[in-house]
Design an enzyme around this catalytic site. Structure first.
Site, mmCIF file in Angstrom:
data_model
loop_
_atom_site.group_PDB
_atom_site.id
_atom_site.type_symbol
_atom_site.label_atom_id
_atom_site.label_comp_id
_atom_site.label_asym_id
_atom_site.label_seq_id
_atom_site.Cartn_x
_atom_site.Cartn_y
_atom_site.Cartn_z
ATOM 1 N N HIS A 208 0.812 -1.223 0.000
ATOM 2 C CA HIS A 208 0.000 0.000 0.000
ATOM 3 C C HIS A 208 0.843 1.269 0.000
ATOM 4 C CE1 HIS A 208 -3.662 -2.444 1.125
ATOM 5 N NE2 HIS A 208 -3.924 -1.854 -0.011
ATOM 6 N N ARG A 315 -10.279 3.427 -1.393
ATOM 7 C CA ARG A 315 -9.860 2.647 -0.213
ATOM 8 C C ARG A 315 -10.197 3.446 1.048
ATOM 9 N NH1 ARG A 315 -5.407 1.567 -3.988
ATOM 10 N NH2 ARG A 315 -5.141 -0.682 -4.235
ATOM 11 N N ARG A 351 -14.863 1.065 -0.961
ATOM 12 C CA ARG A 351 -14.625 -0.223 -0.291
ATOM 13 C C ARG A 351 -14.746 -0.022 1.210
ATOM 14 N NH1 ARG A 351 -9.061 -3.027 -1.556
ATOM 15 N NH2 ARG A 351 -8.243 -1.536 -0.052
ATOM 16 N N GLU A 448 -10.596 -11.501 -4.784
ATOM 17 C CA GLU A 448 -9.142 -11.466 -4.551
ATOM 18 C C GLU A 448 -8.623 -12.669 -3.780
ATOM 19 O OE1 GLU A 448 -8.372 -7.696 -2.594
ATOM 20 O OE2 GLU A 448 -10.015 -7.967 -1.179
ATOM 21 N N ASN A 471 -3.847 -7.567 -6.862
ATOM 22 C CA ASN A 471 -2.712 -7.578 -5.921
ATOM 23 C C ASN A 471 -2.853 -8.744 -4.935
ATOM 24 O OD1 ASN A 471 -2.155 -5.148 -7.119
ATOM 25 N ND2 ASN A 471 -3.117 -3.942 -5.510
ATOM 26 N N ASP A 472 -4.035 -8.782 -4.309
ATOM 27 C CA ASP A 472 -4.243 -9.871 -3.358
ATOM 28 C C ASP A 472 -4.471 -11.195 -4.071
ATOM 29 O OD1 ASP A 472 -3.878 -8.868 -0.763
ATOM 30 O OD2 ASP A 472 -5.734 -7.724 -0.924
ATOM 31 N N ARG A 482 2.787 -10.125 -0.548
ATOM 32 C CA ARG A 482 2.991 -8.978 -1.458
ATOM 33 C C ARG A 482 3.873 -7.895 -0.856
ATOM 34 N NH1 ARG A 482 -3.068 -6.270 -1.434
ATOM 35 N NH2 ARG A 482 -2.034 -4.322 -1.986
ATOM 36 N N CYS A 519 -8.955 -3.786 -10.720
ATOM 37 C CA CYS A 519 -8.418 -2.603 -10.040
ATOM 38 C C CYS A 519 -7.134 -2.849 -9.236
ATOM 39 C CB CYS A 519 -9.486 -1.972 -9.149
ATOM 40 S SG CYS A 519 -10.137 -3.101 -7.956
HETATM 41 C C1 PEP Z 1 -6.045 -5.660 -4.705
HETATM 42 O O1 PEP Z 1 -5.883 -6.456 -3.779
HETATM 43 O O2 PEP Z 1 -5.689 -5.872 -5.854
HETATM 44 C C2 PEP Z 1 -6.675 -4.352 -4.454
HETATM 45 C C3 PEP Z 1 -7.064 -3.596 -5.449
HETATM 46 O O3 PEP Z 1 -6.807 -3.920 -3.196
HETATM 47 P P1 PEP Z 1 -5.595 -3.567 -2.216
HETATM 48 O O4 PEP Z 1 -4.380 -3.324 -3.038
HETATM 49 O O5 PEP Z 1 -6.014 -2.376 -1.461
HETATM 50 O O6 PEP Z 1 -5.484 -4.776 -1.346
HETATM 51 MG MG MG Z 2 -6.862 -6.285 -1.854
#
Ligand code: PEP
Ligand code: MG
Length: 607
Positions: A208, A315, A351, A448, A471-472, A482, A519
């Site tokens: 993040h 977020r 979210r 995710e 990402n997740d 990550r 996203c």
């Molecule tokens: C993700 O997990 O891809 C996502 C968009 O949310 P975050 O990066 O906030 O976990």
């Molecule tokens: Mg996420």
């Protein structure tokens, strides 16, 4: 945004005495910066050394005293709780901490350091407690020696309390932050001082902090091993976020070259800002919708200018950082309304808090062994029903103009969506009974985690839309943290399992006419976007700084080509094979868009 760029051009003229040194690191946010190093210290609460003036001493002493009082009150409050949760041993620990905190000698030493060394309270707490800790560690009695842990906890508690109010001392304007890791909350705190760049030892591309850095247009490098041992506060440095290099004590010729490059880069960025508007289509006429990922609402104006249609992911947990805890209902209603007004009919997907229990916990609480698999996101919502209901209520109250869409993070079972619907209905009924104005929200889920992929048909049947969080998704599909630089080579966005998962979701949603917004960071990367398009994505959301480059790629490729690419990739059996095949395709078809090899080979391990 242009203003921010202009500001970044300042302070390029700095003296130079040492020998130039180059250190390689991994770029996680592109750009160039020239400035002076500021080292960050601390765990939960991060800080740096600041020299203060005589006039600031009194205020700094007061900050320290106030923080110490706050810490004492917190401990007394915890100690007074008469429930079984606070077991005897824990109560003993808190009394020991209280004794340390109330120790006059310790306090006066800290105050002396502030006065005599003329430094900020955080720094004084650090050096005095470190001195104590070093002494404890030399004690031969093992039981007494262990007391250093209590001191560490107390120091952290005071430092956290010092963070509760705004420090009057800002970073110098040309600061380059160096740290083992930078917490997102630290970066939020430092934003106003406009740091120039970040260098860390640890942290992945999708962490993040770096997502935020990219959103803020802040160059960032990670994987700079033992960097804190190689630099000192005030060292001059260049952060080259194009070639993954830190140049310490740059020679004057190097400095001149980089100054020129920085000017050119910011001019190019400024130009790109004005370039975008209108419908975005591929060469063969398919429309692709770009939305913005937002952590800080003020970024939306720039995103819209670049062609973003509304917000694909907001977020909301960044409000938690701003308020240093759960914001109240009026504050949330206000924040959500403000963003809903900004986006108009293009809508905002807000979210619900994607927080981990560690972010709520006290420093002395036991930590989770696997926070990524722990009490976080929607699970934390259900385990904190009061706060969860409050957030949903605030969203309903803000939704009077009907453009608020609610996204649930980390859904792993369709039941979580059904239960949220029940809560939403109850809250709406109750607001209506109280004659409080509210609107309708559309409900979506973040996809995710692997279980959501395998139950995607059930989920699609319950939602109005989906947000695909790559990402997740990569983290959980490949079991690769990550945030952990050590396993960065295993974070393979183009792993065959990821491609299959993304396709499964897009196909299931398309069958039922449910929109999917991709996203994660994959959607903001020009190199990955053709793959997403080929897999069937037509709505992607990214931070404002990625939009210009992604638009360019989309408008210069044909969807047919992207589908052809994916057909080739689907025959590959390993991540290496996929990357190799993709790189070859880009070289042959799109070398004008990707002049450099896009997927450099990963580190090889001897077997
Ligand atoms: C993700 O997990 O891809 C996502 C968009 O949310 P975050 O990066 O906030 O976990
Ligand atoms: Mg996420």
């Amino acid at each position: 945004m242009i203003n921010a760029l202009d500001k970044k051009k300042r302070n390029l003229d700095l003296p130079n005495t040492n020998v130039e040194e180059r250190i390689n690191a991994r770029t996680v946010s592109r750009g160039l910066a020239i400035g002076k190093i500021v080292c960050l210290h601390g765990r939960k609460r991060q800080f740096y050394r600041v020299e203060i003036t005589d006039l600031q001493i009194e205020r700094e002493l007061e900050r320290f005293r106030h923080a110490a009082r706050l810490a004492v009150n917190q401990l007394k409050k915890i100690g007074a709780q008469k429930n079984d949760k606070i077991k005897r041993t824990k109560a003993d620990i808190f009394s020991a901490h209280l004794l340390i905190l109330e120790d006059e000698l310790l306090r006066s030493k800290i105050e002396n350091v502030i006065e005599e060394k003329k430094v900020n309270a955080e720094w004084a707490v650090k050096i005095v407690t470190e001195e104590y800790i070093a002494k404890y560690k030399t004690i031969s009695d093992a039981h007494l020696r262990e007391r250093y842990i209590d001191l560490e906890d107390v120091a952290e508690r005071i430092l956290t309390a010092l963070g509760g109010e705004k420090s009057s001392i800002a970073l110098e304007k040309n600061s380059i932050i160096v740290a083992k890791e930078v917490r997102p909350s630290t970066l939020i705190e430092l934003i106003e001082s406009q740091p120039q760049a970040i260098i860390t030892e640890n942290g992945g591309w999708t962490s993040h902090t770096f997502i935020l850095a990219r959103e803020m247009n802040l160059p960032a490098l990670t994987g700079a091993k033992r960097i804190l041992r190689q630099v000192e506060n005030g060292d001059q440095a260049i952060v080259d976020g194009f070639n993954g290099q830190i140049i310490l004590h740059p020679h004057k010729n190097t400095l001149a070259d980089y100054k020129k490059a920085a000017e050119e880069f910011y001019q190019f960025q400024g130009g790109a800002m004005d370039a975008a508007s209108g419908k975005l289509t591929t060469l063969d006429g398919s429309e692709i919708i770009i939305r913005a990922n937002l952590d800080l609402p003020k970024g939306y104006a720039a995103a819209r200018k670049l062609g973003a249609k509304g917000v694909g992911l907001y977020r909301s947990e960044f409000l938690f950082n701003q308020y240093k805890g759960f914001p109240g209902e009026p504050e949330q209603v206000e924040a959500y309304r403000r963003i809903a007004e900004l986006v108009g009919t293009d809508g905002v997907r807000i979210r619900t808090f994607d927080l981990s229990v560690e972010q709520l916990a006290d420093e002395t609480e036991e930590r989770e062994k696997n926070p990524a698999l722990g009490l976080r996101a929607i699970r934390l919502g259900f385990s904190h029903p009061k706060e969860f209901r409050l957030q949903l209520r605030a969203l309903l109250r803000a939704a009077t103009i009907g453009n608020i869409h609610v996204v649930l993070p980390m859904v792993s079972d369709v039941l979580e969506i059904r239960q949220t619907k029940t809560i939403l209905k109850r809250e709406k009924d109750s607001l209506r009974r109280k004659k409080i104005e509210c609107g309708a929200v559309r409900l979506g889920a973040m996809i995710e985690v692997p279980s959501a992929i395998f139950t995607i048909d059930e989920i699609v049947a319950e939602v109005d839309f989906l947000c695909l969080g790559t990402n997740d998704l990569v983290q959980y599909l490949l079991a690769v943290d990550r945030d952990n630089e050590l396993v960065a080579d295993w974070f393979r966005t183009l792993h065959p399992s990821v491609l299959r998962a993304v396709k499964t979701v897009l196909q299931a949603a398309e069958k039922k006419g449910v929109p999917v917004i991709v996203c994660g960071e994959m959607a903001g990367s020009p190199a990955y976007v053709p793959v997403l398009l080929g897999l069937g994505a037509n709505e992607i959301s990214m931070n404002a700084n990625s939009i210009a480059r992604v638009r360019k790629v989309i408008s210069e490729i044909a969807l047919e080509e992207a589908r052809e690419l994916v057909k080739i990739l689907e025959d590959c059996r390993t991540a290496d094979e996929v990357e190799y095949a993709a790189a070859k395709f880009y070289r042959e078809k799109w070398s004008h868009l990707f002049p450099k090899d896009v997927f450099p080979p990963k580190r090889k391990y001897k077997i």
